[in-house]
Design an enzyme around this catalytic site. Structure first.
Site, PDB file in Angstrom:
ATOM      1  N   ASP A   1      11.917  -1.634   4.683  1.00 40.38           N
ATOM      2  CA  ASP A   1      11.147  -0.753   4.590  1.00 40.38           C
ATOM      3  C   ASP A   1      11.546   0.479   5.332  1.00 40.38           C
ATOM      4  O   ASP A   1      11.037   1.126   6.223  1.00 40.38           O
ATOM      5  CB  ASP A   1       9.798  -0.952   5.488  1.00 40.38           C
ATOM      6  CG  ASP A   1       8.641   0.023   5.018  1.00 40.38           C
ATOM      7  OD1 ASP A   1       8.750   0.670   4.258  1.00 40.38           O
ATOM      8  OD2 ASP A   1       7.838   0.037   5.799  1.00 40.38           O
TER       9      ASP A   1
ATOM     10  N   ASP B   1       0.846  -1.062   0.086  1.00 41.88           N
ATOM     11  CA  ASP B   1      -0.137   0.032   0.113  1.00 41.88           C
ATOM     12  C   ASP B   1       0.872   1.152   0.021  1.00 41.88           C
ATOM     13  O   ASP B   1       2.048   1.116   0.344  1.00 41.88           O
ATOM     14  CB  ASP B   1      -0.864  -0.071   1.106  1.00 41.88           C
ATOM     15  CG  ASP B   1      -0.209   0.105   2.563  1.00 41.88           C
ATOM     16  OD1 ASP B   1       0.734  -0.924   2.496  1.00 41.88           O
ATOM     17  OD2 ASP B   1      -0.670   0.859   3.389  1.00 41.88           O
TER      18      ASP B   1
ATOM     19  N   GLU C   1      -0.147  -0.732   5.867  1.00 43.21           N
ATOM     20  CA  GLU C   1       0.974  -0.409   6.658  1.00 43.21           C
ATOM     21  C   GLU C   1       1.014   1.120   6.930  1.00 43.21           C
ATOM     22  O   GLU C   1       1.104   1.752   7.984  1.00 43.21           O
ATOM     23  CB  GLU C   1       2.538  -0.608   5.889  1.00 43.21           C
ATOM     24  CG  GLU C   1       3.595  -0.524   6.927  1.00 43.21           C
ATOM     25  CD  GLU C   1       4.075   1.089   7.131  1.00 43.21           C
ATOM     26  OE1 GLU C   1       5.038   1.242   7.891  1.00 43.21           O
ATOM     27  OE2 GLU C   1       3.831   1.877   5.984  1.00 43.21           O
ATOM     28  N   GLU C   2       0.583   1.947   5.719  1.00 36.96           N
ATOM     29  CA  GLU C   2       0.621   3.333   5.783  1.00 36.96           C
ATOM     30  C   GLU C   2      -0.417   4.048   6.646  1.00 36.96           C
ATOM     31  O   GLU C   2      -0.526   5.130   7.065  1.00 36.96           O
ATOM     32  CB  GLU C   2       0.570   3.936   4.368  1.00 36.96           C
ATOM     33  CG  GLU C   2       1.598   3.545   3.566  1.00 36.96           C
ATOM     34  CD  GLU C   2       3.032   4.021   3.924  1.00 36.96           C
ATOM     35  OE1 GLU C   2       3.023   4.831   4.932  1.00 36.96           O
ATOM     36  OE2 GLU C   2       4.057   3.842   3.117  1.00 36.96           O
TER      37      GLU C   2
ATOM     38  N   THR D   1     -13.273  34.966  13.444  1.00 38.66           N
ATOM     39  CA  THR D   1     -13.277  35.815  14.905  1.00 38.66           C
ATOM     40  C   THR D   1     -14.074  34.654  15.893  1.00 38.66           C
ATOM     41  O   THR D   1     -15.052  34.940  16.535  1.00 38.66           O
ATOM     42  CB  THR D   1     -13.727  37.178  15.060  1.00 38.66           C
ATOM     43  OG1 THR D   1     -15.080  36.998  14.540  1.00 38.66           O
ATOM     44  CG2 THR D   1     -12.967  38.100  14.215  1.00 38.66           C
TER      45      THR D   1
ATOM     46  N   ASP E   1       8.760   3.047  -1.350  1.00 36.78           N
ATOM     47  CA  ASP E   1       8.048   2.830   0.066  1.00 36.78           C
ATOM     48  C   ASP E   1       6.695   2.193  -0.375  1.00 36.78           C
ATOM     49  O   ASP E   1       5.718   2.848  -0.580  1.00 36.78           O
ATOM     50  CB  ASP E   1       7.895   4.117   0.727  1.00 36.78           C
ATOM     51  CG  ASP E   1       7.151   3.767   2.008  1.00 36.78           C
ATOM     52  OD1 ASP E   1       7.194   2.722   2.481  1.00 36.78           O
ATOM     53  OD2 ASP E   1       6.761   4.913   2.882  1.00 36.78           O
TER      54      ASP E   1
ATOM     55  N   ARG F   1       9.079  10.871  20.829  1.00 39.05           N
ATOM     56  CA  ARG F   1       9.750   9.781  20.403  1.00 39.05           C
ATOM     57  C   ARG F   1      10.538   9.093  21.668  1.00 39.05           C
ATOM     58  O   ARG F   1      11.027   9.505  22.381  1.00 39.05           O
ATOM     59  CB  ARG F   1      10.933  10.140  19.251  1.00 39.05           C
ATOM     60  CG  ARG F   1      10.254  10.893  18.196  1.00 39.05           C
ATOM     61  CD  ARG F   1       9.581   9.793  17.139  1.00 39.05           C
ATOM     62  NE  ARG F   1       8.656  10.276  16.211  1.00 39.05           N
ATOM     63  CZ  ARG F   1       8.074   9.441  15.434  1.00 39.05           C
ATOM     64  NH1 ARG F   1       8.291   8.078  15.262  1.00 39.05           N
ATOM     65  NH2 ARG F   1       7.041  10.095  14.594  1.00 39.05           N
TER      66      ARG F   1
HETATM   67 ZN   LIG Z   1       6.856   1.954   4.283  1.00 36.39          ZN
END
Ligand SMILES: [Zn+2]
Ligand SMILES: [Zn+2]
Lengths: 505, 505
Positions: free
Chosen positions: A225, A131, A196-197, A359, A162, A372
């Site tokens: 990957d 994907d 995956e994404e 506003t 990717d 992280r």
């Molecule tokens: Zn990837």
């Protein structure tokens, strides 16, 4: 490009007539017909690129449910390709995905394949995904993102690097052995997903379920990957994890007009800005007590490793368009990219975010920030540290508004031992194909599947990238070079051989 | 509801045969056939509501270019209505509007009308607008926003209170005089626009152009585009202005992945949060030097006025769903709503603002904040104060990113003298119709057209609201009550009479 194979070859290409005997012999003494295999790759370059063109043409964007039929087609194409070269293929149903409107749609099936089942050989499992991230020409692509376009040896297209080219490079690796009728030096399994994404929906459960079946005979898991750090090939032995937080401040029950109500209420946005400003100092120091103390110390050995890594600060700066980075020397920069935690504030939901003026006093605002994770941080501890700290900062404001802190992702870092035989095999393969030592690098981002594989299956994992440092994953004008795609395939061929040399017990 | 007219009436309805003589006499001695006029209103209530129903049914949303033909139709309907009751109507072309895609579309014409031109009489000009804010059932409306729905005497519909019913109430005022063949006590002009909700495009230029023509004989300008503060009728003598700022922090040339780049760059979002946090203290004190010092002092007299105003803190809190306000007493709250500046941070453009998670380091982020202006602040001075201050705060951070401050709106406050005869006339009219003294109030929001009328034409202006405090302008479930609509029409009838009594020289 540069091949330096000095192995003694018992089986030369001229000896096809006695190939059966030879093969048996080869397996036994590990003779390696590297030249023959890589010549096959070289002579099939255009064919391999054509296949990549066909794969890139499929808009397998997993984030867009309107593209779900393309994604299903992509999984079918992957399965077909693996069947065509002789794999035992299974497509595993991993359930459905709930949509915001309450309905649900089928997740793409996970494609598994198996080549060989010789118990005397090592078994590797290659993980990849087919994907892609969203892409539209209007986003600023120079070419049609779904039409692979070769410009000066770079192959532009969404998903090129990717992760479609690496997955194909692995498939072609097996195909080349098969085409030349050379026995695979190791059993090879594939696990290729299509979500995956967007967070690998369904994959964790599938790995748990398959722990004692599909994974039972797997020795090593290989993930390709990720990308190199520079023009030098690299092996990746760590990734950072990520604790992702929502900080919600809620005030009035509805958005208010800032003219009519400004001056009468403590605005949730002011409170939210006030606590966000206490997360990190202007120079980037994390202010949450306890976070920095948990981080593993940088050893002299690690410092030396970073010192030796090929990394050009200037081209890094040029690539992102900055004249000044957070750290001005290589070691500090790499260390803060890979093995120190960082706080990033991604944005605020619920406030005005469009162009122009409005506003409004937003009634409820939700900041998104993440920290992280690195060894030896523990997401559960971080969750408490952040929550306690922000509540104490907020309490000092004496605001009538309500604060709610939630950690919505708590992904641990992954770290492998770069001295493990898997990595030694990687070094040998890189040396054989590229005639250089690889850089041993870590990844600042998070690849949660690595940690899941490690925790659930207990197997050793290597990340073996073939993408270039400037491939632009997730960006406009993503590409992979012909060089990385084709030499990367050779690297995988060499790698299987090297893994077969790892002593079994 | 309560009418207390004790005027001696020279002209009774029975004297129609000698109406010419009588009218001349009436004008002179100002006899006022108030009972007759208001009875006509009462007996035509359903008809007036039916007209409002037809007007509300037109989706004259000026912010949506797809609705532009509806908006043009709304202007035509307004013009037709004014012609039907005998006005000299002109529709003024105010040019085109540029669209983001580079094309342009026609702005709705401004409708002007004139009733009477007797130089011995006062001339008032009524300003209003017939465009509306966007509305969709899905936004949380209990009823179809474009189908006027009567629930317990409240007439729900987008634009019902803002500003279609007040405009119709003014038109009906003239209509009633005409229908009863009673001479208008003053000359009445109308200026009705269709772009108010998106910034009155083209109107300022039109006012400048018409200064010496359309406006030359105008004595007073009346705006009924606001609401009461409570259930008590009100006259509005001031509005706050607004300085609206964009603070842009620009770092890398593209958005970065927070995993791959977090720890390597000083993030623009961190810098932006850092400077926004220095605008205002947790308790709401403005921290920009010089801002608070410029504000006119609250006099004892003004304090006393606020003290006497009918305003229920508890129902205000309930309406917005807060247990605690910025100030806990009425005078402080009203003062900070009307006559003190406030800072509101509306949101951030360029950062992640959707639901869910995204691991982005935004490359360029633009905060939107505004400072409400009050006497004696000067927007040009405020622009410099804010710009200098934020740059000095930013400089201390020693960030490599770039900061850019822009003031995109600089609207001055408007303040009238509540002792001016226009307001005395308002008080008399309110007393006649409602048998109470009106509250003299200010408006926290900005109605820039008031200041433009004042500055360009030099005329005196009054804001004479008939909308209820809980009408929900710009919100879901906007409404006006039958009571306010019908009694408001009577108020306007009475007001024209009172204005005619103001001595001409
Ligand atoms: Zn990837
Ligand atoms: Zn309005």
């Amino acid at each position: 490009m540069i091949q330096s194979s000095a192995h003694v070859s018992v089986c030369s290409p001229q000896m096809n007539s006695i190939s059966l005997v030879c093969l048996l012999l080869c397996t036994r003494v590990s003779s390696f017909r590297f030249e023959e295999l890589t010549q096959y790759v070289a002579s099939h370059e255009e064919e391999f690129i054509e296949t990549l063109r066909q794969w890139v043409a499929v808009e397998s964007d997993s984030s867009d449910v309107m593209k779900r039929s393309d994604l299903h087609r992509m999984m079918d194409m992957t399965a077909d390709k693996l069947r065509l070269i002789g794999g035992s293929v299974e497509m595993l149903d991993v359930g459905t995905q709930a949509l915001p409107n309450g309905s649900s749609i089928a997740l793409p099936k996970v494609v598994t394949a198996r080549f060989g089942g010789d118990p005397s050989k090592r078994t590797v499992c290659v993980y990849g995904h087919v994907d892609v991230q969203p892409a539209k020409k209007e986003d600023g692509w120079a070419t049609d993102p779904y039409e692979l376009t070769d410009i000066d040896g770079n192959l532009y297209g969404r998903g090129a690097s990717d992760n479609k080219a690496p997955v194909l490079a692995w498939i072609h690796t097996v195909e080349v052995y098969k085409a030349l009728n050379i026995d695979l030096p190791v059993n090879v399994k594939f696990i290729i997903e299509g979500m995956e994404e967007t967070g690998s929906n369904g994959l964790d459960d599938m790995i748990v379920a398959q722990k004692d079946s599909f994974f039972s005979d797997v020795d090593y898991i290989i993930i390709s990957d990720c990308v190199w750090l520079s023009k030098r090939p690299a092996l990746t032995y760590g990734t950072r994890g990520n604790c992702y937080f929502f900080a919600e401040v809620e005030g009035p029950k509805k958005d208010l007009h800032s003219g009519l109500y400004g001056g009468t209420v403590i605005e949730p946005m002011t409170d939210l800005i006030g606590i966000l400003d206490k997360l990190i100092s202007p120079s980037g120091k994390i202010l949450i007590p306890g976070i920095r103390e948990a981080v593993a110390h940088l050893s002299d050995e690690e410092w030396k490793m970073y010192q030796d890594i090929e990394f050009d600060l200037e081209s890094f700066k040029n690539d992102i368009g900055l004249s000044e980075l957070m750290y001005s020397n290589k070691v500090d920069l790499l260390a803060h990219r890979w093995r120190h935690p960082t706080v990033s504030i991604h944005g605020i939901e619920g406030a005005f975010s469009s162009p122009g003026t409005k506003t409004v006093i937003p009634a409820k605002v939700i900041a998104k920030f993440s920290i992280r994770q690195v060894p030896n941080m523990d997401p559960a501890v971080v969750e408490k540290q952040v929550t306690d700290y922000l509540h104490s900062v907020f309490a000092k404001r004496k605001s009538p508004n309500k604060l709610n802190i939630t950690m919505v992702i708590g992904a641990k870092p992954w770290l492998a031992d770069p001295k493990h035989p898997l990595y030694e095999a990687g070094k040998a393969a890189v040396k054989r194909v590229f005639a250089v030592e690889p850089d041993l690098i870590r990844e600042g981002g998070t690849i949660p599947i690595a940690k899941t594989f490690q925790d659930v299956t207990g197997k050793n994992i290597i990340m073996l990238p073939i993408g270039g440092f400037d491939d632009g994953l997730h960006s406009q004008n993503e590409k992979i070079s012909r060089y990385n795609y084709i030499e990367g395939t050779k690297l995988f061929i060499a790698y299987l051989h090297e893994v077969s040399q790892i002593k079994k017990y």
